[in-house]
Write an enzyme that holds these catalytic residues in place. Structure first.
Site, PDB file in Angstrom:
ATOM      1  N   CYS A   1       0.801  -1.229   0.000  1.00 11.93           N
ATOM      2  CA  CYS A   1       0.000   0.000   0.000  1.00 11.93           C
ATOM      3  C   CYS A   1       0.833   1.278   0.000  1.00 11.93           C
ATOM      4  O   CYS A   1       0.369   2.327  -0.469  1.00 11.93           O
ATOM      5  CB  CYS A   1      -0.961   0.010   1.186  1.00 11.93           C
ATOM      6  SG  CYS A   1      -0.166  -0.007   2.820  1.00 11.93           S
TER       7      CYS A   1
ATOM      8  N   SER B   1       2.002  -7.840  -9.196  1.00 11.49           N
ATOM      9  CA  SER B   1       3.458  -7.862  -9.149  1.00 11.49           C
ATOM     10  C   SER B   1       3.993  -8.643 -10.346  1.00 11.49           C
ATOM     11  O   SER B   1       3.306  -9.480 -10.917  1.00 11.49           O
ATOM     12  CB  SER B   1       3.950  -8.505  -7.846  1.00 11.49           C
ATOM     13  OG  SER B   1       3.473  -7.783  -6.733  1.00 11.49           O
TER      14      SER B   1
ATOM     15  N   ASN C   1       0.215  -6.942 -17.180  1.00 12.03           N
ATOM     16  CA  ASN C   1      -0.111  -5.527 -17.313  1.00 12.03           C
ATOM     17  C   ASN C   1      -1.584  -5.365 -16.987  1.00 12.03           C
ATOM     18  O   ASN C   1      -2.435  -6.043 -17.572  1.00 12.03           O
ATOM     19  CB  ASN C   1       0.204  -5.048 -18.735  1.00 12.03           C
ATOM     20  CG  ASN C   1       0.064  -3.548 -18.897  1.00 12.03           C
ATOM     21  OD1 ASN C   1      -0.984  -2.963 -18.637  1.00 12.03           O
ATOM     22  ND2 ASN C   1       1.133  -2.913 -19.358  1.00 12.03           N
TER      23      ASN C   1
ATOM     24  N   HIS D   1      10.701   2.997 -22.790  1.00 15.41           N
ATOM     25  CA  HIS D   1      10.447   3.387 -21.410  1.00 15.41           C
ATOM     26  C   HIS D   1      11.495   4.403 -20.959  1.00 15.41           C
ATOM     27  O   HIS D   1      12.510   4.602 -21.626  1.00 15.41           O
ATOM     28  CB  HIS D   1      10.478   2.173 -20.467  1.00 15.41           C
ATOM     29  CG  HIS D   1       9.246   1.321 -20.545  1.00 15.41           C
ATOM     30  ND1 HIS D   1       9.081   0.330 -21.490  1.00 15.41           N
ATOM     31  CD2 HIS D   1       8.111   1.311 -19.801  1.00 15.41           C
ATOM     32  CE1 HIS D   1       7.904  -0.258 -21.322  1.00 15.41           C
ATOM     33  NE2 HIS D   1       7.298   0.318 -20.296  1.00 15.41           N
TER      34      HIS D   1
ATOM     35  N   LYS E   1      13.949   2.394 -15.821  1.00 17.63           N
ATOM     36  CA  LYS E   1      13.372   1.042 -15.846  1.00 17.63           C
ATOM     37  C   LYS E   1      14.481  -0.002 -15.869  1.00 17.63           C
ATOM     38  O   LYS E   1      15.435   0.110 -16.645  1.00 17.63           O
ATOM     39  CB  LYS E   1      12.454   0.875 -17.060  1.00 17.63           C
ATOM     40  CG  LYS E   1      11.699  -0.449 -17.071  1.00 17.63           C
ATOM     41  CD  LYS E   1      10.628  -0.473 -18.143  1.00 17.63           C
ATOM     42  CE  LYS E   1       9.911  -1.810 -18.205  1.00 17.63           C
ATOM     43  NZ  LYS E   1       9.230  -2.161 -16.933  1.00 17.63           N
TER      44      LYS E   1
END
Length: 253
Positions: free
Chosen positions: A9, A85, A110, A142, A146
């Site tokens: 969270c 994840s 995704n 990206h 990344k």
């Protein structure tokens, strides 16, 4: 009202989803789990086994290292899990499939509704263009922070095409080591890492005098958050089994 436990969270996506749910009249985050505590406006536990709040579903945007602990908790409490994840090992993927026999699990590389709609389109498109001799290439871009290349999404797009064609393609990530013409059974996957480029995925079907391009650009993380929330609402009352975002999209149309 779908009651959600947000695992991870306090991370970037956990915070995005928490903000989105505040404006969603059909969902509520009733508890969160994170190894780093922060005030999120709902109870936060540093270990999911300490969570004693009743919920309908868990959204996981954490780390593969905590997979076993997460799924054992979900199994014990009979709470479905939306696994957002990435980076799971082959052994962990086997573990996920095994646990899906006793608890509902939705897993996707995704969470974007757009990407998952494109995956469906690619399966149809590949059966039109590949038999006609069109070459297939994927280019993903990206930002320069990344870590993985190619992206998990690029692999998911390639897998959708390859599955539709019964595995006839070999993925090629680098052509610099050989000097030869492109083989018709190659599916090229290229990665660009630069600046703050938003996540961009392009799929090309290239034939004689014709180029078909299917493109997706992610301008913010909200698209993944909204996808995860829609997935959570869908999964909350489902029986044990493996689900993915195609099931969510099918239920929406």
């Amino acid at each position: 009202m779908t009651r959600i436990i947000m695992n991870g969270c306090c991370g970037r996506m956990g915070r995005v989803i928490s903000d989105l749910v505040k404006n969603d009249k059909d969902a509520e985050i009733v508890a969160g789990v994170d190894i780093v505590y922060a005030d999120m406006g709902y109870p936060v536990f540093t270990d999911i086994n300490l969570c004693d709040v009743e919920a309908d579903v868990i959204i996981d945007f954490s780390n593969p290292a905590g997979l076993e602990n997460l799924l054992q908790f979900a199994e014990k409490k009979s709470i479905p899990v939306v696994l957002c994840s990435t980076g799971f090992s082959a052994e962990q993927l086997d573990y996920i499939r095994e646990k899906s026999k006793t608890v509902a699990i939705l897993k996707s590389a995704n969470m974007s509704l757009g990407i998952n709609a494109i995956i469906k389109l690619l399966k149809d498109a590949s059966n039109v263009f590949v038999p006609a001799g069109y070459d297939v290439e994927i280019v993903e871009q990206h930002h320069n922070q990344k870590l993985d290349a190619p992206s998990g999404t690029a692999i998911a797009l390639a897998d959708a095409i390859n599955e539709a064609r019964n595995g006839e393609f070999t993925y090629v990530y680098d052509r610099s080591s050989v000097r030869q013409k492109r083989d018709k059974k190659e599916l090229g996957i290229s990665a660009v890492r630069a600046g703050n480029i938003p996540g961009t995925h392009e799929v090309f079907f290239a034939g004689p005098d014709e180029l078909i391009e299917i493109k997706h650009i992610a301008y913010s993380r909200s698209i993944f958050g909204n996808g995860a929330i829609n997935a959570a609402k869908y999964l909350a009352d489902k029986k044990p089994g493996m689900y993915d975002m195609s099931d969510v999209i099918a239920a929406m149309v």
